[in-house]
Design a protein around this motif. Sequence first.
Motif, PDB file in Angstrom:
ATOM      1  N   ARG A 142      34.596  47.426  53.661  1.00 36.61           N
ATOM      2  CA  ARG A 142      33.772  48.859  52.252  1.00 36.61           C
ATOM      3  C   ARG A 142      33.761  47.597  50.504  1.00 36.61           C
ATOM      4  NH1 ARG A 142      36.374  53.349  53.658  1.00 36.61           N
ATOM      5  NH2 ARG A 142      36.898  53.213  55.259  1.00 36.61           N
ATOM      6  N   PRO A 143      33.094  48.015  50.110  1.00 33.70           N
ATOM      7  CA  PRO A 143      33.678  47.379  48.529  1.00 33.70           C
ATOM      8  C   PRO A 143      34.073  47.599  47.876  1.00 33.70           C
ATOM      9  CG  PRO A 143      31.190  49.111  49.047  1.00 33.70           C
ATOM     10  CD  PRO A 143      32.358  49.249  49.987  1.00 33.70           C
ATOM     11  N   ILE A 144      34.760  46.915  47.487  1.00 31.84           N
ATOM     12  CA  ILE A 144      36.007  47.320  46.323  1.00 31.84           C
ATOM     13  C   ILE A 144      35.859  47.166  44.483  1.00 31.84           C
ATOM     14  CG2 ILE A 144      36.432  44.527  45.949  1.00 31.84           C
ATOM     15  CD1 ILE A 144      39.413  45.234  46.324  1.00 31.84           C
ATOM     16  N   VAL A 145      36.718  47.962  44.120  1.00 34.49           N
ATOM     17  CA  VAL A 145      36.173  47.936  42.839  1.00 34.49           C
ATOM     18  C   VAL A 145      37.605  47.548  42.057  1.00 34.49           C
ATOM     19  CG1 VAL A 145      36.096  49.915  40.437  1.00 34.49           C
ATOM     20  CG2 VAL A 145      34.938  50.061  42.518  1.00 34.49           C
ATOM     21  N   LEU A 146      37.737  46.879  40.697  1.00 37.38           N
ATOM     22  CA  LEU A 146      38.885  46.623  40.695  1.00 37.38           C
ATOM     23  C   LEU A 146      38.922  46.480  39.143  1.00 37.38           C
ATOM     24  CD1 LEU A 146      41.063  44.069  39.618  1.00 37.38           C
ATOM     25  CD2 LEU A 146      39.430  42.680  38.884  1.00 37.38           C
ATOM     26  N   VAL A 147      39.448  47.312  38.432  1.00 38.99           N
ATOM     27  CA  VAL A 147      40.102  47.917  37.744  1.00 38.99           C
ATOM     28  C   VAL A 147      40.953  47.170  36.119  1.00 38.99           C
ATOM     29  CG1 VAL A 147      40.790  50.477  36.322  1.00 38.99           C
ATOM     30  CG2 VAL A 147      40.079  50.590  39.217  1.00 38.99           C
ATOM     31  N   THR A 148      40.381  47.243  35.207  1.00 37.31           N
ATOM     32  CA  THR A 148      40.916  46.913  34.121  1.00 37.31           C
ATOM     33  C   THR A 148      41.293  47.456  33.436  1.00 37.31           C
ATOM     34  OG1 THR A 148      38.804  46.221  33.225  1.00 37.31           O
ATOM     35  CG2 THR A 148      39.938  44.748  33.986  1.00 37.31           C
ATOM     36  N   PRO A 149      42.376  48.232  32.960  1.00 36.76           N
ATOM     37  CA  PRO A 149      42.446  49.708  31.985  1.00 36.76           C
ATOM     38  C   PRO A 149      43.053  49.430  30.576  1.00 36.76           C
ATOM     39  CG  PRO A 149      44.792  48.443  33.489  1.00 36.76           C
ATOM     40  CD  PRO A 149      44.189  48.019  33.843  1.00 36.76           C
ATOM     41  N   GLY A 150      42.910  50.355  30.027  1.00 38.92           N
ATOM     42  CA  GLY A 150      42.796  50.344  27.839  1.00 38.92           C
ATOM     43  C   GLY A 150      44.113  49.793  28.074  1.00 38.92           C
ATOM     44  N   GLY A 151      44.449  49.929  25.991  1.00 41.94           N
ATOM     45  CA  GLY A 151      45.442  49.586  25.695  1.00 41.94           C
ATOM     46  C   GLY A 151      44.929  48.423  24.869  1.00 41.94           C
ATOM     47  N   ALA A 152      43.979  48.404  23.908  1.00 39.48           N
ATOM     48  CA  ALA A 152      44.075  47.195  22.527  1.00 39.48           C
ATOM     49  C   ALA A 152      44.189  45.786  22.691  1.00 39.48           C
ATOM     50  CB  ALA A 152      44.422  47.794  21.172  1.00 39.48           C
ATOM     51  N   TYR A 153      44.226  45.398  24.096  1.00 38.72           N
ATOM     52  CA  TYR A 153      44.858  44.247  24.424  1.00 38.72           C
ATOM     53  C   TYR A 153      46.392  44.755  24.336  1.00 38.72           C
ATOM     54  CZ  TYR A 153      40.518  41.873  26.072  1.00 38.72           C
ATOM     55  OH  TYR A 153      39.290  42.206  26.605  1.00 38.72           O
ATOM     56  N   ARG A 154      46.809  45.356  23.170  1.00 33.85           N
ATOM     57  CA  ARG A 154      48.537  45.473  22.942  1.00 33.85           C
ATOM     58  C   ARG A 154      49.063  45.922  24.502  1.00 33.85           C
ATOM     59  NH1 ARG A 154      50.982  50.088  21.478  1.00 33.85           N
ATOM     60  NH2 ARG A 154      49.055  51.215  20.547  1.00 33.85           N
ATOM     61  N   PHE A 155      48.727  47.090  25.571  1.00 36.70           N
ATOM     62  CA  PHE A 155      49.211  46.928  26.336  1.00 36.70           C
ATOM     63  C   PHE A 155      48.481  47.345  28.047  1.00 36.70           C
ATOM     64  CE2 PHE A 155      48.526  51.260  24.280  1.00 36.70           C
ATOM     65  CZ  PHE A 155      48.393  52.140  24.871  1.00 36.70           C
ATOM     66  N   CYS A 156      48.828  47.363  28.651  1.00 31.58           N
ATOM     67  CA  CYS A 156      47.795  48.516  29.897  1.00 31.58           C
ATOM     68  C   CYS A 156      48.053  49.450  29.828  1.00 31.58           C
ATOM     69  CB  CYS A 156      47.622  47.769  31.302  1.00 31.58           C
ATOM     70  SG  CYS A 156      47.416  45.537  30.937  1.00 31.58           S
ATOM     71  N   SER A 157      47.010  51.102  29.821  1.00 33.78           N
ATOM     72  CA  SER A 157      47.007  51.843  29.693  1.00 33.78           C
ATOM     73  C   SER A 157      47.779  52.425  31.798  1.00 33.78           C
ATOM     74  CB  SER A 157      45.922  53.276  29.170  1.00 33.78           C
ATOM     75  OG  SER A 157      46.230  53.604  29.545  1.00 33.78           O
ATOM     76  N   GLU A 158      48.668  53.346  31.728  1.00 31.91           N
ATOM     77  CA  GLU A 158      48.963  53.586  32.958  1.00 31.91           C
ATOM     78  C   GLU A 158      48.011  54.549  33.245  1.00 31.91           C
ATOM     79  OE1 GLU A 158      50.362  51.950  35.235  1.00 31.91           O
ATOM     80  OE2 GLU A 158      50.805  50.098  34.476  1.00 31.91           O
ATOM     81  N   ARG A 159      47.410  55.341  32.400  1.00 33.69           N
ATOM     82  CA  ARG A 159      45.914  56.713  32.632  1.00 33.69           C
ATOM     83  C   ARG A 159      44.854  56.317  33.367  1.00 33.69           C
ATOM     84  NH1 ARG A 159      44.229  59.161  29.449  1.00 33.69           N
ATOM     85  NH2 ARG A 159      44.793  57.927  27.799  1.00 33.69           N
ATOM     86  N   GLU A 160      44.163  54.275  32.940  1.00 34.10           N
ATOM     87  CA  GLU A 160      43.298  54.339  33.622  1.00 34.10           C
ATOM     88  C   GLU A 160      43.681  52.812  34.428  1.00 34.10           C
ATOM     89  OE1 GLU A 160      41.229  54.769  28.708  1.00 34.10           O
ATOM     90  OE2 GLU A 160      42.778  52.767  29.230  1.00 34.10           O
ATOM     91  N   ALA A 165      47.192  37.494  25.171  1.00 29.03           N
ATOM     92  CA  ALA A 165      45.755  37.610  25.107  1.00 29.03           C
ATOM     93  C   ALA A 165      44.622  36.598  24.465  1.00 29.03           C
ATOM     94  CB  ALA A 165      46.093  38.853  24.602  1.00 29.03           C
ATOM     95  N   ARG A 166      46.163  35.183  23.674  1.00 26.97           N
ATOM     96  CA  ARG A 166      44.908  34.472  22.767  1.00 26.97           C
ATOM     97  C   ARG A 166      44.403  33.709  24.392  1.00 26.97           C
ATOM     98  NH1 ARG A 166      48.070  35.120  18.136  1.00 26.97           N
ATOM     99  NH2 ARG A 166      47.365  37.488  18.138  1.00 26.97           N
ATOM    100  N   ASN A 167      43.037  32.503  23.689  1.00 25.40           N
ATOM    101  CA  ASN A 167      43.064  31.336  24.767  1.00 25.40           C
ATOM    102  C   ASN A 167      41.890  32.471  25.984  1.00 25.40           C
ATOM    103  OD1 ASN A 167      43.700  29.514  22.512  1.00 25.40           O
ATOM    104  ND2 ASN A 167      45.569  29.464  23.582  1.00 25.40           N
ATOM    105  N   MET A 168      41.637  33.657  25.572  1.00 26.70           N
ATOM    106  CA  MET A 168      40.726  33.716  26.791  1.00 26.70           C
ATOM    107  C   MET A 168      41.762  34.357  27.851  1.00 26.70           C
ATOM    108  SD  MET A 168      36.709  31.766  27.137  1.00 26.70           S
ATOM    109  CE  MET A 168      37.826  29.958  26.838  1.00 26.70           C
TER     110      MET A 168
END
Length: 267
Positions: free
Chosen positions: A31-49, A75-78
């Motif tokens: 199957r294909p796969i979808v990798l999910v990266t949640p938001g949160g302003a790079y301050r946290f990872c939102s569990e709702r997303e 989160a600095r330096n890529m």
Amino acid sequence: MKLENIKLEISSGATLTLYLHDIMELREKARPIVLVTPGGAYRFCSEREAEPVAIAFYNAGYHAAVLRYSCMEDARNMQPMAEALESIRILREHAEKWHILADKIAVCGFSAGGHLAASTGTMWNEPALMKRLNYEGDILKPNALILGYPVITSGEFAHRESFYHISGSPEDDETSGFYSLEKRVTGETPPTFIWHTEDDPAVTVENALLFISALRKHQVPFECHIFNKGEHGLSLCNEEVNTPNPHCAHWFGLCIEWLDSIGLGLE
């Protein structure tokens, strides 16, 4: 459902959680796969997303994964970009074991996670990342991008908090501009699905429009849906994530149709 939890070696805290269809109980095709990266302003990872979105793609027949990436000073330096690209490499290297179609890997991100998802499609060949991850070629390049109300630009319409956490700079300068993704689109950027709301008060719709303009300039296939009303952080736009918006909720079905249309649907 089969769950896999992986701690990324290149990070002290980032984790990759996989939601895999059990090959012994269901059809034997990969199957294909979808990798999910949640938001949160790079301050946290939102569990709702995060998990709710992964489960939605899982229920649509896809394998899914969630990357909980490094935030704040980490989160600095890529660093999040390195973690996201390393995640794509892990998925490709284990494609046979996990019954993943290695040429059908999409990255789906929201808000700052949309910036991270878009980064995988525009920075996968960034020389510093190639050197750090010790790779050549396009093994880390995603096959498609799915961007929900994404942070894109460091300029006039920037979500300044996101760019501060990722760059360390509070201003629109060379340091934060390094991460301004409308400037990084090329003909090598993967096909992209974008959705946003016209009245988003946090990440303005101009972010999506700037990215679309760059995609069009470089003749990269895309589909975009701008909904008229909706707060920021809608995720799936339903009661489960506490953001019911039946109109905007159409984005998910449209996205599945789009994946089919570009050859990244179920076989």
